[in-house]
Design a protein around this motif. Structure first.
Motif: not given
Length: 250
Positions: A176-177, A223-228
């Motif tokens: 989603s990123i 965190l962005i990459l982990e949530f993705d």
């Protein structure tokens, strides 16, 4: 994609530009470090820093929102599995085959969604045969009275809803990123830290502050990459709710 490695590389790059900026400061002639020049650089970098903060916050918010949506759908799927099994149990022994197909289908879905150490593995698509077999088994039930007719209708509806959720989770497994947007933010961060380090005084306190800031923004990108990656990594969605639901089937 190893998010820890990416975060470490970004941290190293940011710390590297901080040290480079400190070195460049020594090479710049005094007429390039006048107060007016410093004020101009600060104004320009303030604009870039504001845009970077906005984009970084947007990426964190987008990734967290997608993560929470997926987690809610997994919990809903677990609840529907338990509910469907309860309906089939209430229907009677005639629904044993449907319950077995339900368990097999959900176990396959769990193995596909949580690939374990194969974090980069492509998740298999839900098997149409399993979903069709479960729905067909429910449709073959022959109700003997009005309560069984109602249970059959509910079971068929839940089977369709479970299949819809499985396909929805498969579609949402796509990132989603926007990766180009993320790398643009990283490039802006490199420019910002380079300029800050050129203007900063050459002492340990200033260097430590810039390094701490570099580690902080690297943590945000981590965190962005982990949530993705909701089904792998350190922040993966727990599989216990749906595994517990499967454990109650048969």
């Amino acid at each position: 994609m190893n998010t820890i490695l990416i975060a470490i590389i970004i941290s190293a790059c940011l710390i590297g530009v901080v040290l480079l900026g400190m070195r460049l400061r020594r090479w710049l002639p005094d007429n390039q470090m006048t107060p007016d020049t410093k004020d101009t650089v600060k104004l320009a970098m303030g604009l870039v820093a504001t845009m970077t903060a906005l984009l970084l916050g947007l990426l964190v918010s987008s990734a967290k929102s997608a993560y929470d949506t997926t987690r809610d759908e997994v919990i809903a799927m677990a609840a529907k599995v338990s509910y469907l099994d309860g309906i089939l149990t209430a229907y009677g022994p005639e629904a044993l085959n449907a319950r077995a197909l339900l368990r097999a289908g959900i176990e396959t879905a769990v193995r596909g969604m949580w690939p374990g150490k194969r974090a980069e593995a492509v998740r298999p698509a839900p098997s149409p045969q399993t979903g069709d077999a479960l729905y067909a088994a429910i449709q073959k039930l022959a109700p003997q009275d009005e309560p069984q007719r109602g249970l059959k209708v509910q079971a068929a509806s839940l089977a369709v809803e479970l299949r819809r959720l499985r396909y929805l989770l498969l579609v949402q497994s796509v990132s989603s990123i926007s990766m180009p947007l993320l790398w643009i933010v990283v490039s802006w961060l490199l420019v910002i830290f380079l300029s800050f380090s050129v203007l900063a005084p050459s002492n340990a306190t200033a260097i430590a502050a810039l390094i701490a800031a570099a580690l902080s923004v690297s943590g945000a990108i981590f965190l962005i990459l982990e949530f993705d990656r909701p089904f792998s990594g350190l922040a993966q969605i727990p599989s216990e709710p749906i595994k517990n639901a499967v454990g109650q089937v048969l």
